[in-house]
Design an enzyme around this catalytic site. Structure first.
Site, PDB file in Angstrom:
ATOM      1  N   HIS A   1       4.072   7.393   3.392  1.00 16.63           N
ATOM      2  CA  HIS A   1       5.013   6.268   3.314  1.00 16.63           C
ATOM      3  C   HIS A   1       4.569   5.304   2.221  1.00 16.63           C
ATOM      4  CE1 HIS A   1       1.943   4.582   6.127  1.00 16.63           C
ATOM      5  NE2 HIS A   1       2.227   3.439   5.550  1.00 16.63           N
TER       6      HIS A   1
ATOM      7  N   HIS B   1       0.829  -1.206   0.000  1.00 14.23           N
ATOM      8  CA  HIS B   1       0.000   0.000   0.000  1.00 14.23           C
ATOM      9  C   HIS B   1       0.864   1.256   0.000  1.00 14.23           C
ATOM     10  CE1 HIS B   1       0.582  -0.714   4.418  1.00 14.23           C
ATOM     11  NE2 HIS B   1       0.726   0.595   4.452  1.00 14.23           N
TER      12      HIS B   1
ATOM     13  N   GLU C   1       7.850   1.406   4.777  1.00 12.25           N
ATOM     14  CA  GLU C   1       7.314   0.402   5.695  1.00 12.25           C
ATOM     15  C   GLU C   1       7.555  -0.966   5.064  1.00 12.25           C
ATOM     16  OE1 GLU C   1       3.076   0.799   6.257  1.00 12.25           O
ATOM     17  OE2 GLU C   1       2.935  -0.914   7.608  1.00 12.25           O
TER      18      GLU C   1
HETATM   19 CO    CO Z   1       1.231   1.655   6.155  1.00 14.75          CO
END
Ligand code: CO
Length: 138
Positions: free
Chosen positions: A80, A7, A129
């Site tokens: 992110h 994502h 991430e």
């Molecule tokens: Co995230």
């Protein structure tokens, strides 16, 4: 080592307003309910895309991890990017061995699997991430 793009994290001052953008303007048809991630001090809502997800993040209050980001980016914006890895602890050790700064200890992320964040200064300016691939995705 990195796998699928899981994502893109997008900070927003209002998930409700952001949902209107993704649903009414961009035409997204699959949008989850927002839920609280108490430890991070954020509300989270996932917008499903055919090949990935957008993770909308709104601070619960001033102590949130993204409050500072929103002060610098009042409209919100890309916060992110999240890549899947097969084994999060191995990925963490690999990042440390290569000199990248891992932020904090592994913790359980919004998908219920372990995650870590890597400092943007070691990732070409992007907060990264890493997330262990969810079992269901295998
Ligand atoms: Co995230």
């Amino acid at each position: 080592m990195i796998g699928r793009l899981n994502h893109v994290g997008v900070a927003t001052p209002s998930i409700d307003e952001a949902v209107k953008l993704y649903r009414d303007v961009l035409g997204a048809t699959s949008i989850g309910e927002k839920f609280k991630m108490e430890e991070q001090g954020v509300w989270v809502c996932f917008v499903d895309l055919p090949n990935s997800q957008i993770e909308l993040i709104e601070p619960i209050d001033e102590s949130s991890t993204i409050t500072g980001f929103l002060k610098n980016n009042p409209l919100g914006g890309q916060h992110h990017i999240c890549f899947e890895v097969e084994d999060l602890l191995a990925a963490r050790d690999d990042m440390v061995a290569k000199g990248a700064r891992v932020l904090g200890e592994p913790r359980i992320g919004a998908h219920g699997t372990p995650i870590i964040f890597i400092h943007p200064k070691d990732m070409g300016g992007m907060l990264v991430e890493l997330m262990q691939t969810p079992e269901a995705a295998h």
